[in-house]
Design a protein around this motif. Structure first.
Motif, short mmCIF file in Angstrom:
data_model
loop_
_atom_site.label_atom_id
_atom_site.label_comp_id
_atom_site.label_asym_id
_atom_site.label_seq_id
_atom_site.Cartn_x
_atom_site.Cartn_y
_atom_site.Cartn_z
N HIS A 234 -10.36 -0.41 8.18
CA HIS A 234 -9.70 0.36 7.13
C HIS A 234 -8.20 0.34 7.37
O HIS A 234 -7.72 0.89 8.37
N ASN B 198 0.55 5.38 -7.97
CA ASN B 198 -0.85 5.06 -8.24
C ASN B 198 -1.15 5.26 -9.73
O ASN B 198 -1.79 6.23 -10.14
N LEU C 229 0.82 -1.21 0.00
CA LEU C 229 0.00 0.00 0.00
C LEU C 229 0.86 1.26 0.00
O LEU C 229 0.51 2.26 -0.65
N LYS D 158 -7.58 2.63 -5.06
CA LYS D 158 -7.63 3.01 -3.65
C LYS D 158 -6.29 2.66 -3.01
O LYS D 158 -5.64 1.68 -3.40
N THR D 159 -5.89 3.42 -2.02
CA THR D 159 -4.62 3.15 -1.35
C THR D 159 -4.86 2.54 0.03
O THR D 159 -4.11 2.77 0.97
N ASN D 160 -5.96 1.79 0.13
CA ASN D 160 -6.28 1.12 1.38
C ASN D 160 -6.92 -0.23 1.09
O ASN D 160 -7.39 -0.48 -0.03
N HIS E 30 -3.26 6.20 8.15
CA HIS E 30 -4.66 6.65 8.16
C HIS E 30 -5.60 5.46 8.45
O HIS E 30 -6.66 5.35 7.85
N CYS E 31 -5.20 4.63 9.38
CA CYS E 31 -5.99 3.44 9.70
C CYS E 31 -7.10 3.79 10.69
O CYS E 31 -6.95 4.68 11.53
N GLN F 101 0.72 4.09 -2.91
CA GLN F 101 0.51 5.52 -2.69
C GLN F 101 1.45 6.37 -3.55
O GLN F 101 1.07 7.42 -4.06
N ASN G 283 -0.70 2.33 12.80
CA ASN G 283 -0.25 1.26 11.92
C ASN G 283 0.04 0.00 12.71
O ASN G 283 -0.26 -1.12 12.28
N GLU H 61 -4.85 1.61 5.95
CA GLU H 61 -4.18 2.56 5.07
C GLU H 61 -3.02 3.18 5.84
O GLU H 61 -3.25 3.79 6.89
N ILE I 294 -10.28 -2.74 -4.87
CA ILE I 294 -9.23 -1.72 -4.84
C ILE I 294 -9.36 -0.73 -5.99
O ILE I 294 -8.78 0.34 -5.99
#
Length: 218
Positions: free
Chosen positions: A102, A17, A10, A80-82, A107-108, A14, A187, A104, A66
């Motif tokens: 989620h 992409n 992931l 998607k980056t998650n 950004h989890c 990012q 994370n 990411e 994704i």
């Protein structure tokens, strides 16, 4: 479960992409996806034991694709980056409240409820809150619930919704466009040896909220 494999893929996605990079790294995506699906398959029976409303057996029906739909988006990044999954009665597209995870990098979060319900379900939820405001407040104002989910996530109306009196003392509870909750996690959360236990702990706190919403939807 090798979450490092998921995170490293992931992170690279990012940065890269685009379709050429993704096609060149398709095998890495498949390996990461298989890791996630294996985890979901192991976790799903435990969640169903906690909440019998969850009646889905196939983890593939819980995981989100994704590939992004870029037709109506200014962001034309194709992926998607998650990795995300949603566990709900009758599946993730049923309109029912459920449990979301989620993954990411940086950004989890853990979440759930119903994000952007259709107009029929949204009105049903508002009506259920209007009819049972104290029951709803008892759930969302609970100290343990507040420690994980202090606010209802998403946009709100500026005025009282149509068909509901603006004099209603809890009118602010009816202005939400979504009835969803989010709890950010690090994370490192996903690398815990007792990850399933920690997830179930959070989802158990969220369960009364989901059941209240589903009583409205049903």
């Amino acid at each position: 479960m090798d979450f490092d494999k998921i995170f490293h893929f992931l992170i690279d996605l990012q940065i890269n992409n685009n379709r050429n990079w993704f096609n060149d790294n398709k095998s890495r995506y498949e390996e990461a996806k298989d890791e996630f699906l294996q985890f979901l398959g192991d976790f799903l029976p435990q969640l169903k034991a906690l909440d019998p409303q969850i009646n889905v057996d196939d983890p593939k029906k819980c995981m989100f694709r994704i590939y992004r739909d870029v037709r109506f988006s200014k962001n034309k990044a194709p992926y998607k980056t998650n990795f995300g999954a949603f566990f709900a009665k009758d599946g993730r597209q049923s309109g029912h409240a459920g449990y979301y995870m989620h993954i990411e990098p940086d950004h989890c979060f853990i979440g759930g409820g119903i994000y952007k319900p259709d107009s029929q379900n949204l009105k049903a939820i508002r009506q259920h809150i209007y009819d049972h405001p104290e029951d709803f407040k008892k759930i969302i104002k609970n100290n343990q619930f507040q420690s994980y989910f202090p606010d209802i996530h998403g946009e709100k109306l500026k005025r009282a919704p149509k068909d509901f009196p603006k004099e209603f003392k809890d009118i602010e509870l009816l202005k939400h466009k979504s009835y969803a909750m989010i709890h950010p996690v690090s994370n490192e959360f996903w690398a815990q040896k007792d990850l399933e236990k920690q997830l179930l702990k959070i989802y158990k706190i969220q369960l009364p909220f989901n059941h209240f919403l589903n009583a409205a939807v049903d």
